[in-house]
Structure formats: C-alpha cells, structure tokens
Design a protein around this motif. Sequence first.
Motif, mmCIF file in Angstrom:
data_model
loop_
_atom_site.group_PDB
_atom_site.id
_atom_site.type_symbol
_atom_site.label_atom_id
_atom_site.label_comp_id
_atom_site.label_asym_id
_atom_site.label_seq_id
_atom_site.Cartn_x
_atom_site.Cartn_y
_atom_site.Cartn_z
ATOM 1 N N TYR A 145 0.869 -1.174 0.000
ATOM 2 C CA TYR A 145 0.000 0.000 0.000
ATOM 3 C C TYR A 145 0.912 1.232 0.000
ATOM 4 O O TYR A 145 1.992 1.201 0.607
ATOM 5 N N PRO A 146 0.501 2.316 -0.690
ATOM 6 C CA PRO A 146 1.444 3.434 -0.900
ATOM 7 C C PRO A 146 2.131 3.987 0.345
ATOM 8 O O PRO A 146 3.261 4.468 0.251
ATOM 9 N N THR A 147 1.497 3.910 1.505
ATOM 10 C CA THR A 147 2.113 4.511 2.698
ATOM 11 C C THR A 147 3.033 3.555 3.468
ATOM 12 O O THR A 147 3.654 3.962 4.450
ATOM 13 N N LYS A 148 3.110 2.289 3.051
ATOM 14 C CA LYS A 148 3.971 1.350 3.800
ATOM 15 C C LYS A 148 5.453 1.684 3.562
ATOM 16 O O LYS A 148 5.785 2.446 2.659
ATOM 17 N N ASN A 149 6.330 1.061 4.311
ATOM 18 C CA ASN A 149 7.764 1.367 4.175
ATOM 19 C C ASN A 149 8.245 1.162 2.743
ATOM 20 O O ASN A 149 9.087 1.912 2.263
ATOM 21 N N LEU A 150 7.747 0.134 2.077
ATOM 22 C CA LEU A 150 7.913 0.009 0.617
ATOM 23 C C LEU A 150 6.515 0.080 0.032
ATOM 24 O O LEU A 150 5.704 -0.824 0.266
ATOM 25 N N GLY A 151 6.240 1.166 -0.689
ATOM 26 C CA GLY A 151 4.874 1.388 -1.169
ATOM 27 C C GLY A 151 4.813 1.481 -2.679
ATOM 28 O O GLY A 151 5.696 2.062 -3.318
ATOM 29 N N ALA A 152 3.769 0.915 -3.256
ATOM 30 C CA ALA A 152 3.550 0.979 -4.704
ATOM 31 C C ALA A 152 2.814 2.283 -5.037
ATOM 32 O O ALA A 152 2.655 3.159 -4.177
ATOM 33 N N ALA A 153 2.375 2.396 -6.283
ATOM 34 C CA ALA A 153 1.579 3.557 -6.693
ATOM 35 C C ALA A 153 0.113 3.145 -6.798
ATOM 36 O O ALA A 153 -0.621 3.593 -7.672
ATOM 37 N N GLY A 154 -0.282 2.271 -5.886
ATOM 38 C CA GLY A 154 -1.629 1.715 -5.872
ATOM 39 C C GLY A 154 -1.594 0.521 -4.939
ATOM 40 O O GLY A 154 -0.710 0.428 -4.093
ATOM 41 N N ASP A 155 -2.529 -0.408 -5.100
ATOM 42 C CA ASP A 155 -2.557 -1.591 -4.241
ATOM 43 C C ASP A 155 -1.612 -2.671 -4.750
ATOM 44 O O ASP A 155 -1.519 -2.907 -5.957
ATOM 45 N N ALA A 156 -0.931 -3.329 -3.821
ATOM 46 C CA ALA A 156 -0.100 -4.486 -4.155
ATOM 47 C C ALA A 156 0.275 -5.197 -2.857
ATOM 48 O O ALA A 156 0.244 -4.602 -1.775
#
Length: 369
Positions: free
Chosen positions: A191-202
């Motif tokens: 999720y974009p706000t996690k420590n490693l975040g995508a540009a959407g859901d993943a």
Amino acid sequence: MPEVAPIPFLDLDRALDPIRDPVEEAVLEVLRDGRYILGPHVAAFEAEWGTYLGNSGADVHVVGVSSGTAALFVALMALEIGPGDEVITTPFSFASPVEAICRLGATPVFVDVDPETYLLDLDQVEAAITSRTRVLLPVHLFGKCVDLERVRGLCDAHGLALVEDAAQAHGAKSSGMVAGTVGDLACFSFYPTKNLGAAGDAGAVVTRSEAMADKVRLIARHGSRRKYHHELLGQNERIDAVQAAVLRVKLPHLAGWNAERRSIAGRYHDALGGQVGLPPDSPGDVYHHMVCRIADRDNVRQTLMERGIGTGIYYPSALHTQPAFRAHMPEVPSLPVVERLTHEVLALPCFPGLRDDELFRVCAELLRV
Ligand SMILES: *Cc1c(COP(=O)(O)O)cnc(C)c1O
C-alpha cells in the motif's frame, strides 16, 4: 503569530521526488510494452523481494498478489482454514487479518497486547490455545517484529501454523531473523504509505515451502496452471504489472529509507525519552510509525493540530469491539491493555525526508502542550 510552515504527518513526495523520473519511466514502459497481466516485471519483482528478504540466508519464495489483504486471504486459504477453526491474533491492528479469518468462516481468538511494545502478548497465547486452534497470526506492528524465535517455538510446540502479518515490517528483524521468513506463510502489503509502497494496491505472500508457494500462486491465479483448467478453487488476486515495475525501482531505496526512519526514531527517543511514553527500541525495528502514549491524547492532538503539526491515531478502536466481527466471535473478550491503548496512542511524523528542524519543533511543541 509568526508564520511557520505546517509539519505534515506524512509526505510521500519527499521520498519520491529524487526518484520520480525512473518511477514514471517504469510506469510508461509497462504501458508501452503492453504485457499488463503478470509478465517480466512481476516475475522479477518476486525474485528481487525474495533476495531482499533472503539476505539473512533464508531461502524464500514470493508470490505477488493484489494487496496485503489479498495476501492474508490467500495465505489462510492455502492452509485450508474454515468453519470450526480458530485463529489466534491481535486486537490492535488494521482489520485485514480478521476480515480474512471471519470471511473464511473461522473464529478469531483475540489475545491482549503488551503495553510497551503494542505487540501480541506472547505470555498470554498459550492459555488461548484449544483443540480447534490452527493458526497463530501475529502482526509486526509499526515496524517492530514479535519475538520470531519464541513465536516459532510456540507454534511448533502446539502444532500450529504461523502466519506473519508483515505489512508494516519490510526489512524488520528480531534475533537476527527477518520478518516474513520465519512463518509458514507471511503477508506483505505495498500500500502506498507502507515502508515500501507501490503507486496503488499491491502485496505479496512469502513462504519457505516450494509446495506452499505453488498452492498460493494457484489460488491467487484462478486455481489454474493451464488456461481453462482449474485444479482448485481460486480467485483473481494477481499483483498488477505496473505496481511490480514501480516496486522494482523503489526496492533498492528501502534499506536507506528504513535507516532514515530509525534515525528519526532515535532523535525522538533522545528528545522525548523519560518525558513521553515511547516504545522500547530494538535494533531490528523499522518504524513504520513512531507511536507514543499520552494520557490526555485527544487534547494534545488538537493542540498540536492548532500549531500546524499533523499526527495520526493507530488505532482508535480495537478489533474485538468492531460490530463487523461480533457475529463471528462466541463472546466479546475483555482486553484491558488494548482498550486503554486506543485512548492513549499518538503517532508522530516519521517518514523519509522529515527534516531535523521539523522533528525538533514537533518535540518542543509536544513537551510544552
Ligand atoms: C496495510 C495493512 C494491511 C492491509 O494491506 P492492504 O495492502 O491495504 O490490503 C494488513 N495488515 C496490516 C497490519 C496493515 O498495516
């Protein structure tokens, strides 16, 4: 009153700005390439995430999925969790694990948390185990791992599967082991706000078992190895090719971002320690959030907001009190520690790119409320 710039609780642009060009180029490359479903970036990201986690020597398999929530669903489905099964978990987290448990017809069994670390209280787990318990599902909350050695031992001693929710713990460690490499299955969110975040859901499911990885992959891809031949009941939980491409650009920066989060947390500890309730620091923590405890939380938060300082509340209510899950629990337990924490926790700005002057202003304002 002098004009001072507000301090955001979170500003994702600060970490993104230096790598904006390669991230945008990766998105365009997938768009132009046309291989939108699975394809080379998905396979490459799965391999690279496995290498990142496996740096400690653990040999892991990674299956990219559509979100952290999907990862939890697919993990529990791979373990064939269903009606009559009990899953022991924490009441202090995001709702996803409990959604998966309840949706599959199983029963969530909530154990209270440790007042210092906010993590599932392992001293209380054994008393919650019954003949129906199948899974222990701890959450590595706010970037701090549960004691992985102890939790693995508990599961082995009682014949339980261990499912780690590592959605907030990319790269976190406990006693030398990396979050996501110790459980029978582990679930990550990008999720974009996690420590490693995508540009959407993943998201991703991680496991050391090749057979389990194969089953997870099958479930997340229509139960099908060969088109129009369905071996087992699956669904569509594939990770998106664009997100995989974005994550590949960002992954090499994760270690640096985590180091920056740790150094921010260190300065909070130096400035606030002894005056504000802070969680203990362990060297393996990656501070997805910097969460302190304040008795008069709501007023303090309001005052900080009036002074231009953003804060967050994780979490304002405990999962065992949510109406959505009530019908899935034989009785609503009384869990005094988590119930108190929901009134006292306050998350301070803690993200890559937060400047020292901002951090010191947050501390100064917090101490003079
Ligand atoms: C974010 C999060 C999830 C869910 O991840 P999504 O990708 O948003 O579905 C699950 N568990 C925890 C602890 C989380 O923080």
